[in-house]
Design an enzyme around this catalytic site. Structure first.
Site, PDB file in Angstrom:
ATOM      1  CG  ASP A   1      -9.786  -0.718   4.868  1.00 41.87           C
ATOM      2  OD1 ASP A   1      -9.603  -1.028   3.552  1.00 41.87           O
ATOM      3  OD2 ASP A   1      -9.044  -1.203   5.698  1.00 41.87           O
TER       4      ASP A   1
ATOM      5  CD  GLN B   1      -3.473  -4.696   6.650  1.00 44.35           C
ATOM      6  OE1 GLN B   1      -3.162  -3.692   6.133  1.00 44.35           O
ATOM      7  NE2 GLN B   1      -3.963  -5.755   6.257  1.00 44.35           N
TER       8      GLN B   1
ATOM      9  CE  LYS C   1      -3.588  -2.409   2.083  1.00 41.56           C
ATOM     10  NZ  LYS C   1      -4.425  -3.124   3.490  1.00 41.56           N
TER      11      LYS C   1
END
Ligand code: NAP
Length: 292
Positions: A119, A96, A52
């Site tokens: 997200d 994450q 990422k």
């Protein structure tokens, strides 16, 4: 049969974003920023996070890795998130997952500023998605929508069968496709492990989306001619012919099903590369909303 090339589509999206970011830098002297919060040493998470960060730097997006010790308390983590919620340099915050066991994931996701929820996992984002409001869409299903759009695959009135009901793929993709709007408007069936005979449903699919995590679960006997196949699964199976001793395959038996499919995503190189591209796209969207 046409292969849906996720690698190329993702590269196209990244290039489009790179141009938009360079334009924004020239006109406003500002660039979108993404902070990725990694707690602990999970090896797979480290790989994803590095991918990422690299993707951000390739398109000129500001990014930061906030690496935290496995033993951090939930309270301290929430405090750090709150700081980023208020930090104007970062328009997107990604935590994450998974988090260590002593930290409540739901609490952490709910602590994110929904305006920075790139997200798309915050209950406000999910709720807005369900009722058809503009919001941050979670990245893997958003990537599937983008593939369908860019390959001009008509979904209106089509029967989409989704196998898998997870909160990160199955449920959100079903909700995106059922919306009464351009690029969606499908008739959607969701299947899961309690289905007594999966093939009863899969045989009816005009578009079949497999998000299960079982190698080669979907075989050619289970689909009809001209089906569009979106294979989300990533499964590692033994392969004595490869140097590593294993290879990655999807939930769909690619070779057999290709004989019947009109379009199919390969694994790897199909849905997988789209996830990071859509994360970047969501971060750019957050930047536009916050800065305008
Ligand atoms: P998950 O949370 O494990 O969910 C799997 C779903 O499949 C569950 O709803 C489960 O049913 C259902 N299922 C399991 N066995 C089944 C069977 N025999 N028949 C019908 N349904 C069955 O998985 P996920 O997170 O959605 O991920 C699915 C796959 O996609 C994995 O291989 C994952 O690695 C991959 N993935 C890829 C990306 C990407 O490409 N970027 C992103 C996310 C996930 P129950 O609900 O009844 O248990």
């Amino acid at each position: 049969m046409q292969i849906i090339d996720g690698k190329k589509t993702a590269a196209d999206i990244r290039e489009e974003l790179r141009l938009k970011i360079s334009e924004a830098r020239e006109t406003s002297d500002k660039v979108p920023g993404l902070v990725t919060i990694l707690v602990g040493e999970n090896p797979a998470s480290k790989v994803y996070v590095n991918m990422k960060i690299k993707a951000c730097s390739q398109i000129g997006m500001h990014s930061k890795l906030e690496k935290l010790d496995e033993s951090i308390s939930e309270e301290d983590l929430l405090k750090i998130i709150d700081d980023y919620n208020n930090d104007p340099l970062f328009h997107g915050i990604l935590v994450q997952l998974p988090l260590p066991k002593h930290i409540d994931e739901d609490k952490v996701i709910e602590s994110l500023n929904p305006q920075k929820d790139v997200d798309g996992f915050h209950p406000i984002s999910v709720g807005k998605l369900v009722i058809g409001k503009d919001t941050f869409k979670s990245c893997t299903p958003f990537g599937i929508m983008e593939l369908l759009k860019r390959y001009n695959i008509d979904t209106k009135g089509k029967h989409v069968v989704v196998v898998g009901r997870s909160n990160i793929v199955g449920k959100p993709i079903a909700n995106m496709l059922v919306q009464k709007e351009e690029g969606a408007n499908a008739v959607v069936t969701i299947c899961h492990s309690a289905a007594p005979d999966l093939s009863v449903f899969t045989k009816q699919a005009d578009i079949l989306i497999a998000a299960v995590g079982r190698a080669h679960l979907i075989t050619k006997e289970m689909v009809k001619d001209n089906v569009v196949i979106i294979d989300v699964g990533i499964n590692s199976i033994d392969d004595p012919n490869s140097k590593k001793g294993y290879k990655l395959v999807g939930d769909v038996d690619f070779e057999g099903v290709s004989e019947k499919a009109s379009y199919i995503t390969p694994v790897p190189g199909g849905v997988g590369p789209m996830t990071i591209a859509m994360l970047l796209s969501n971060t750019f969207k957050a930047f536009k909303i916050i800065e305008n």
